[in-house]
Structure formats: structure tokens, C-alpha cells
Design a protein around this motif. Structure first.
Motif, PDB file in Angstrom:
ATOM      1  N   LEU A  33       0.837  -1.207   0.000  1.00 14.61           N
ATOM      2  CA  LEU A  33       0.000   0.000   0.000  1.00 14.61           C
ATOM      3  C   LEU A  33       0.867   1.250   0.000  1.00 14.61           C
ATOM      4  N   GLY A  34       1.976   1.222   0.727  1.00 18.66           N
ATOM      5  CA  GLY A  34       2.847   2.401   0.739  1.00 18.66           C
ATOM      6  C   GLY A  34       3.410   2.694  -0.640  1.00 18.66           C
ATOM      7  N   GLU A  35       3.838   1.627  -1.349  1.00 19.79           N
ATOM      8  CA  GLU A  35       4.369   1.829  -2.698  1.00 19.79           C
ATOM      9  C   GLU A  35       3.288   2.361  -3.648  1.00 19.79           C
ATOM     10  N   ALA A  36       2.097   1.806  -3.549  1.00 18.29           N
ATOM     11  CA  ALA A  36       1.015   2.244  -4.422  1.00 18.29           C
ATOM     12  C   ALA A  36       0.631   3.690  -4.134  1.00 18.29           C
ATOM     13  N   GLN A  37       0.653   4.087  -2.883  1.00 16.98           N
ATOM     14  CA  GLN A  37       0.313   5.466  -2.553  1.00 16.98           C
ATOM     15  C   GLN A  37       1.364   6.452  -3.081  1.00 16.98           C
ATOM     16  N   GLN A  38       2.658   6.047  -3.054  1.00 20.95           N
ATOM     17  CA  GLN A  38       3.702   6.932  -3.598  1.00 20.95           C
ATOM     18  C   GLN A  38       3.505   7.139  -5.098  1.00 20.95           C
ATOM     19  N   ASN A  39       3.226   6.042  -5.806  1.00 20.24           N
ATOM     20  CA  ASN A  39       3.000   6.171  -7.247  1.00 20.24           C
ATOM     21  C   ASN A  39       1.785   7.046  -7.537  1.00 20.24           C
ATOM     22  N   ALA A  40       0.744   6.854  -6.794  1.00 20.30           N
ATOM     23  CA  ALA A  40      -0.458   7.652  -7.024  1.00 20.30           C
ATOM     24  C   ALA A  40      -0.216   9.116  -6.695  1.00 20.30           C
ATOM     25  N   ASN A  41       0.597   9.385  -5.713  1.00 17.07           N
ATOM     26  CA  ASN A  41       0.886  10.787  -5.366  1.00 17.07           C
ATOM     27  C   ASN A  41       1.697  11.478  -6.460  1.00 17.07           C
ATOM     28  N   ARG A  52      -0.585  12.460  -9.163  1.00 13.63           N
ATOM     29  CA  ARG A  52      -1.354  13.650  -8.784  1.00 13.63           C
ATOM     30  C   ARG A  52      -0.526  14.924  -8.930  1.00 13.63           C
ATOM     31  N   GLN A  53       0.793  14.825  -8.637  1.00 16.17           N
ATOM     32  CA  GLN A  53       1.655  16.005  -8.763  1.00 16.17           C
ATOM     33  C   GLN A  53       1.815  16.435 -10.214  1.00 16.17           C
ATOM     34  N   LEU A  54       1.899  15.456 -11.114  1.00 13.60           N
ATOM     35  CA  LEU A  54       2.045  15.792 -12.528  1.00 13.60           C
ATOM     36  C   LEU A  54       0.774  16.437 -13.075  1.00 13.60           C
ATOM     37  N   GLY A  55      -0.332  16.030 -12.564  1.00 15.09           N
ATOM     38  CA  GLY A  55      -1.577  16.660 -12.964  1.00 15.09           C
ATOM     39  C   GLY A  55      -1.857  16.503 -14.454  1.00 15.09           C
ATOM     40  N   ASN A  56      -2.219  17.595 -15.077  1.00 12.86           N
ATOM     41  CA  ASN A  56      -2.597  17.597 -16.500  1.00 12.86           C
ATOM     42  C   ASN A  56      -1.468  18.119 -17.390  1.00 12.86           C
ATOM     43  N   THR A  57      -0.224  17.838 -17.009  1.00 12.88           N
ATOM     44  CA  THR A  57       0.908  18.312 -17.825  1.00 12.88           C
ATOM     45  C   THR A  57       1.064  17.528 -19.118  1.00 12.88           C
ATOM     46  N   GLY A  58       0.423  16.379 -19.198  1.00 14.20           N
ATOM     47  CA  GLY A  58       0.530  15.548 -20.391  1.00 14.20           C
ATOM     48  C   GLY A  58       1.667  14.563 -20.353  1.00 14.20           C
ATOM     49  N   ALA A  59       2.401  14.514 -19.211  1.00  8.64           N
ATOM     50  CA  ALA A  59       3.518  13.585 -19.111  1.00  8.64           C
ATOM     51  C   ALA A  59       3.040  12.143 -19.013  1.00  8.64           C
ATOM     52  N   MET A  60       1.823  11.925 -18.558  1.00  6.26           N
ATOM     53  CA  MET A  60       1.283  10.566 -18.407  1.00  6.26           C
ATOM     54  C   MET A  60      -0.078  10.525 -19.091  1.00  6.26           C
ATOM     55  N   SER A  61      -0.338   9.341 -19.629  1.00  8.95           N
ATOM     56  CA  SER A  61      -1.625   9.155 -20.299  1.00  8.95           C
ATOM     57  C   SER A  61      -2.713   8.893 -19.262  1.00  8.95           C
ATOM     58  N   GLU A  62      -3.937   8.989 -19.687  1.00 10.15           N
ATOM     59  CA  GLU A  62      -5.051   8.739 -18.797  1.00 10.15           C
ATOM     60  C   GLU A  62      -5.070   7.286 -18.325  1.00 10.15           C
ATOM     61  N   GLN A  63      -4.620   6.389 -19.174  1.00  8.20           N
ATOM     62  CA  GLN A  63      -4.585   4.984 -18.800  1.00  8.20           C
ATOM     63  C   GLN A  63      -3.614   4.745 -17.662  1.00  8.20           C
ATOM     64  N   GLN A  64      -2.453   5.406 -17.726  1.00  6.10           N
ATOM     65  CA  GLN A  64      -1.445   5.254 -16.683  1.00  6.10           C
ATOM     66  C   GLN A  64      -1.956   5.832 -15.339  1.00  6.10           C
ATOM     67  N   LYS A  65      -2.651   6.968 -15.451  1.00  7.91           N
ATOM     68  CA  LYS A  65      -3.199   7.556 -14.231  1.00  7.91           C
ATOM     69  C   LYS A  65      -4.237   6.621 -13.580  1.00  7.91           C
ATOM     70  N   THR A  66      -5.101   6.109 -14.424  1.00  4.60           N
ATOM     71  CA  THR A  66      -6.135   5.204 -13.898  1.00  4.60           C
ATOM     72  C   THR A  66      -5.508   3.970 -13.269  1.00  4.60           C
ATOM     73  N   LYS A  99      -4.320   0.679  -8.463  1.00  3.55           N
ATOM     74  CA  LYS A  99      -3.401  -0.078  -7.615  1.00  3.55           C
ATOM     75  C   LYS A  99      -3.435   0.423  -6.170  1.00  3.55           C
ATOM     76  N   GLU A 100      -3.559   1.738  -6.037  1.00  7.26           N
ATOM     77  CA  GLU A 100      -3.638   2.292  -4.680  1.00  7.26           C
ATOM     78  C   GLU A 100      -4.878   1.788  -3.949  1.00  7.26           C
ATOM     79  N   MET A 101      -6.004   1.782  -4.630  1.00  7.12           N
ATOM     80  CA  MET A 101      -7.245   1.311  -4.009  1.00  7.12           C
ATOM     81  C   MET A 101      -7.184  -0.179  -3.696  1.00  7.12           C
TER      82      MET A 101
END
Length: 374
Positions: free
Chosen positions: A132-140, A143-157, A162-164
């Protein structure tokens, strides 16, 4: 006179003197008087046969009681058993008659297997918490990257999913650990309340079965008397009335009416009255469950007339008193006896102003004349 003269025949030539005739006449008169006195009816003398003192019935307040029979039973008897199966009983800490406290350990089962399950559940929980700690770090980071376009929507989802999932695994691991700890606690048989152990069926080394009874506990050491009364008598009984119970051992225990059954038993046609007992000292010493006892239920107080026992004459199976009439004669009157206390007896059948012989009734008969003294 002629009869008397025949006893003294007069010979020829012999003359009775006047004095002799006078004596004979006196004797005849005396004999006639004796015969008349003996044939006359005798009259009863008016001499007093006894000197007595008179009293009047005393108005007293009497305690009304009701006699009933019943059994002494535990107020509540708990059945203490095990919820686990397949474990061996390794320790017994209580015997019949022991007084125990709530939470006290009565017996223990072999818990080695359950201890291993607890350790395994703790390890699984630690593993899921790390994930859970690892999943929360990735999810955070996502969230920091936001809508910069560095990650696709699939990667965000995927990161948020994984965090949930990690959180859910942690909750599952915690539940498994809690379940193992509950099973571990079930290896210890504890008292559910203060009380006295009344029965023990557990034996050391036996393998348990789910639902098997090990002990029986009289909760708080409280006993009750279940008295049986008729439906008519039950209407006179109210909660809170005091009860005096005579035990087979000769001791007396007091109690209080707790409740009256709302129904009548179809077999006995009686009503049960539940009485809380308050034995002195240790519970289950004076009174014991299963005893049959007779008790007195106090219903209240009422006024009644009473006489001392010395004024009551028991004759031919009946109670009698002697009351004063005219010319200092006494009359025997039958009365009905009731309650007794402090040398006084409740009587029915007399007026409050009746003058009654206070003592010595056994020496009197109906119609006797007495001398009355103050």
C-alpha cells in the motif's frame, strides 16, 4: 300417731300417763318433719366456686401472612462452553463450588496452532501495508504531474486503481488477523459474570467439540424461591413484599417478592411467585438449588381482637372462653382462634366489650358462680 301407739300396746288394766303420750306425740311429729325434709327438692347453693379477674379482648394490629411451598432455584444459571473444535484441553482452573469473577480464566485449550495463524496474519498484514505504501507513492506522483501531459489517462487510472487495491488488501489482512486473534481468545474459557460454579463437565486432555458445555455458573450467586399459590391467593401478592423462608436445615432466609407469573399453570392450576433470596454469608451455603422449602409471605397488617393464652380453654378439640353474665354467673362460649404472637391469640366470635375470665378457665363449668375481683 296410730302407728306409734301400735308399737306400745296397752295391756289390760294399764293406763298411759299424760306425759308418756306427750313424748310419743313429739316423736311422731319429729319423724314426720324428717320425712318431709327428705322428700323436698334440694336447692343449689350460690357459693362462688372460684375467684376470677375479668378482662376484655384487646384490639391489636396483626401481620397478615400467606403460607406457600416451592423450590429453591438459581436466579440465572449460565452454560459456559467452547466455540472451537479439534483442540485439546490443557488446563482447568475451576471446580464445583468455586466463586469466580467476571473475566476469570476457567480453562485453556492448546493454542499452538492458533498462535501460528496469528503470526501468519500479522506477516500478511505487514506485506500488504508495504504494498500500500508503494502504491500510494506512485499515485501521489501522478497527482503532482496533474494535467501536464507527461502521463496518459490509462497510466493515471492504473496508478489510482493499484492504490485502491492495496488499501483493500490491507483491510482484508487486518480482518484475517482479527479473526485469528478471536480464535486465540476462544482457547481461553472465561467466566461471563461473577458467580459460583455449580457444575463441571470438562475433563483435562479432552478434545473439544463446538458447542460443548464445560461449566455451569450460578450468576452472582443469586438464588430465588419459586412459590406456588392459587390464583385467588396470587391477587393478594405484590412485588416488594417481604418473605421469610424456613429451610430444611432449620435455618431461616429472608427474601423479597420480585415478580408474579402472568399465567396459571395448566397442570397444577397454580401461579408461580418469584422471590429473590438474600442468604447471610457466602451464597449457596445456607440455601442450595433444588431444596424444597416452606415460606411465609407478608401481606400487610390488619386489626383484630386478641386474648392471652391463659383465657383460652381447649376442650374437645375446640377453643372456649368463659364470659360473665348476670348474678356473677359465667357462660362457656366457643371462639375461633387465628394468629398467635407474644402470648396473645387472635379470637373471633366475641364483642370488644365482652368480659372474659382472665385465667383459671379449666376449673369452671357452664353456669358456675364466680367472685370477681379487680
Amino acid at each position: 300417731m296410730k302407728d306409734v301407739l301400735k308399737r306400745f300396746p296397752v295391756r289390760r288394766g294399764m293406763v298411759l300417763s299424760i306425759s308418756v303420750l306427750a313424748v310419743l306425740a313429739a316423736l311422731t311429729l319429729t319423724a314426720a318433719m324428717v320425712r318431709a325434709d327428705s322428700s323436698a327438692p334440694k336447692t343449689v347453693g350460690s357459693k362462688p366456686v372460684l375467684t376470677v379477674r375479668m378482662i376484655q379482648p384487646k384490639s391489636m394490629e396483626w401481620a397478615q401472612t400467606m403460607t406457600a411451598n416451592g423450590n429453591i432455584l438459581p436466579w440465572q444459571e449460565s452454560s459456559i462452553g467452547t466455540e472451537m473444535g479439534g483442540l485439546r484441553l490443557t488446563q482447568l482452573n475451576a471446580a464445583i463450588g468455586d466463586q469466580v469473577k467476571k473475566g476469570q480464566v476457567l480453562a485453556r485449550y492448546n493454542d499452538a496452532t492458533i498462535q501460528a495463524e496469528v503470526a501468519q496474519a500479522k506477516a500478511a498484514l505487514a506485506e500488504t501495508e508495504a504494498a500500500l505504501g508503494e502504491a500510494q507513492q506512485n499515485a501521489n506522483r501522478v497527482r503532482q504531474l496533474g494535467n501536464t501531459g507527461a502521463m496518459s489517462e490509462q497510466q493515471k487510472t492504473e496508478a489510482f486503481t493499484k492504490e485502491m487495491m492495496a488499501k483493500a488488501r490491507v483491510q482484508s489482512a487486518k480482518a484475517q488477523l482479527a479473526s485469528a486473534q478471536v480464535r486465540l481468545a476462544q482457547t481461553r474459557i472465561v467466566a461471563p459474570d461473577d458467580g459460583v460454579i455449580s457444575a463441571r463437565s470438562a475433563s483435562l486432555g479432552a478434545v473439544s467439540q463446538p458447542g460443548q458445555e464445560l461449566f455451569r455458573l450460578v450468576r452472582q450467586g443469586r438464588l430465588e424461591w419459586q412459590a406456588e399459590v392459587t390464583a385467588a391467593e396470587s391477587a393478594k401478592i405484590q412485588p416488594g413484599q417481604s418473605v421469610s423462608l424456613g429451610l430444611p436445615t432449620g435455618k431461616t432466609v429472608v427474601g423479597t417478592v420480585r415478580n408474579i407469573a402472568p399465567t396459571v399453570d395448566l397442570k397444577t392450576r397454580n401461579v408461580l411467585v418469584f422471590v429473590d433470596l438474600k442468604p447471610d454469608g457466602d451464597p449457596l451455603v445456607a440455601a442450595k438449588p433444588g431444596m424444597f422449602a416452606k415460606g411465609q409471605i407478608a401481606l400487610g397488617k390488619s386489626k383484630a381482637l386478641a386474648l392471652p393464652g391463659s383465657a383460652i380453654l381447649l376442650r374437645d378439640g375446640f377453643a372456649n372462653v368463659f364470659v360473665l353474665q348476670t348474678d356473677n354467673k359465667v357462660k362457656q362460649v366457643r371462639v375461633k382462634l387465628g394468629r398467635q404472637a407474644n402470648g396473645m391469640m387472635e379470637v373471633e366470635g366475641l364483642a370488644p366489650t365482652t368480659a372474659v375470665v382472665a385465667s383459671g378457665a379449666g376449673f369452671l363449668a357452664d353456669g358456675d358462680v364466680v367472685r370477681v375481683v379487680k
